[in-house]
Scaffold this motif. Sequence first.
Motif, PDB file in Angstrom:
ATOM      1  N   UNK A  73     -44.165  -1.854  15.007  1.00 59.46           N
ATOM      2  CA  UNK A  73     -44.810  -2.582  13.910  1.00 59.46           C
ATOM      3  C   UNK A  73     -44.856  -4.100  14.175  1.00 59.46           C
ATOM      4  N   UNK A  74     -45.153  -4.450  15.449  1.00 61.34           N
ATOM      5  CA  UNK A  74     -45.356  -5.849  15.811  1.00 61.34           C
ATOM      6  C   UNK A  74     -44.098  -6.656  16.070  1.00 61.34           C
ATOM      7  N   UNK A  75     -42.938  -6.003  16.035  1.00 58.78           N
ATOM      8  CA  UNK A  75     -41.676  -6.731  16.294  1.00 58.78           C
ATOM      9  C   UNK A  75     -40.896  -6.037  17.399  1.00 58.78           C
ATOM     10  N   UNK A  76     -39.991  -6.788  18.068  1.00 55.93           N
ATOM     11  CA  UNK A  76     -39.129  -6.124  19.054  1.00 55.93           C
ATOM     12  C   UNK A  76     -38.376  -4.973  18.393  1.00 55.93           C
ATOM     13  N   UNK A  77     -38.066  -3.953  19.142  1.00 57.33           N
ATOM     14  CA  UNK A  77     -37.324  -2.817  18.584  1.00 57.33           C
ATOM     15  C   UNK A  77     -35.958  -3.280  18.084  1.00 57.33           C
ATOM     16  N   UNK A  78     -35.455  -2.663  17.009  1.00 55.94           N
ATOM     17  CA  UNK A  78     -34.097  -3.000  16.575  1.00 55.94           C
ATOM     18  C   UNK A  78     -33.080  -2.615  17.654  1.00 55.94           C
ATOM     19  N   UNK A  79     -31.927  -3.257  17.651  1.00 54.71           N
ATOM     20  CA  UNK A  79     -30.932  -3.047  18.707  1.00 54.71           C
ATOM     21  C   UNK A  79     -30.519  -1.583  18.831  1.00 54.71           C
ATOM     22  N   UNK A  80     -30.531  -0.849  17.729  1.00 49.82           N
ATOM     23  CA  UNK A  80     -30.140   0.566  17.748  1.00 49.82           C
ATOM     24  C   UNK A  80     -31.143   1.435  18.524  1.00 49.82           C
ATOM     25  N   UNK A  81     -32.376   0.970  18.646  1.00 48.83           N
ATOM     26  CA  UNK A  81     -33.423   1.772  19.304  1.00 48.83           C
ATOM     27  C   UNK A  81     -33.851   1.196  20.650  1.00 48.83           C
ATOM     28  N   UNK A  82     -33.658  -0.104  20.840  1.00 48.89           N
ATOM     29  CA  UNK A  82     -34.247  -0.775  21.995  1.00 48.89           C
ATOM     30  C   UNK A  82     -33.233  -1.306  22.974  1.00 48.89           C
ATOM     31  N   UNK A  83     -33.665  -2.211  23.852  1.00 49.33           N
ATOM     32  CA  UNK A  83     -34.981  -2.851  23.815  1.00 49.33           C
ATOM     33  C   UNK A  83     -36.149  -1.928  24.166  1.00 49.33           C
ATOM     34  N   UNK A  84     -35.880  -0.758  24.753  1.00 47.94           N
ATOM     35  CA  UNK A  84     -37.005   0.091  25.172  1.00 47.94           C
ATOM     36  C   UNK A  84     -36.831   1.510  24.656  1.00 47.94           C
ATOM     37  N   UNK A  85     -37.940   2.082  24.160  1.00 46.86           N
ATOM     38  CA  UNK A  85     -37.920   3.452  23.649  1.00 46.86           C
ATOM     39  C   UNK A  85     -39.173   4.166  24.128  1.00 46.86           C
ATOM     40  N   UNK A  86     -39.012   5.382  24.625  1.00 45.60           N
ATOM     41  CA  UNK A  86     -40.175   6.174  25.020  1.00 45.60           C
ATOM     42  C   UNK A  86     -40.829   6.736  23.765  1.00 45.60           C
TER      43      UNK A  86
END
Length: 167
Positions: free
Chosen positions: A123-136
């Motif tokens: 949604x236009x923002x970096x992923x939250x720390x719990x999910x990111x920084x990268x998610x497939x």
Amino acid sequence: MMRHVFSLVLIAGLALAGPGLAQSVRLQGADGQSAVIDAEALARLPRVSVSFNVHGEVHRFDGPLLIDVLKAVGVEQGAALRGPALAQAVRVSAADGYVVVYGLGELDPRTRGNRIILADQVDGRPLPETDGPYRVVAEGDLRPARAVRQVEAIDVVRLAEPGGTLH
Ligand SMILES: Nc1nc2c(c(=O)[nH]1)N[C@H]1C(S)=C(S)[C@@H](COP(=O)(O)O)O[C@H]1N2
Ligand SMILES: [Mo]
């Protein structure tokens, strides 16, 4: 001289600051190639937007195609992705030990319409720390079970017998 020592101490300090700062993904190719990609390397790749339903809420995820990320370790795409090349698995591993396997063929946009990306934004923002920084994110998946959070490593593995035939 002092300035160099200071830089070295600063770099060492950043390296020791913990995994939160290690915003990179380790890649391993099918023939032993390896690479580490970071935000800067990802930013150079073409970006794709995918709508994805996570537990009843639709979100927009952005990032490069996973197969474009894997170019750094050499993977076949399009017409070259045929015969034994289609017997390659792409193993995505996360910080918590979660592992999901995709087939290389399902990652290729010239083989299959639904796109699979390595998202770095939701949604236009970096992923939250719990999910990111990268998610497939696999467009079209009906459940988010394959949407690996906190991706740490991606390995390409050949499953065909050597000398397999080209059909
Ligand atoms: N790293 C990691 N990613 C994961 C999981 C996990 O346990 N670890 N669970 C998966 C499952 S089963 C689901 S349903 C979704 C949950 O997504 P959410 O945390 O955004 O609700 O994440 C997927 N990705
Ligand atoms: Mo799940």
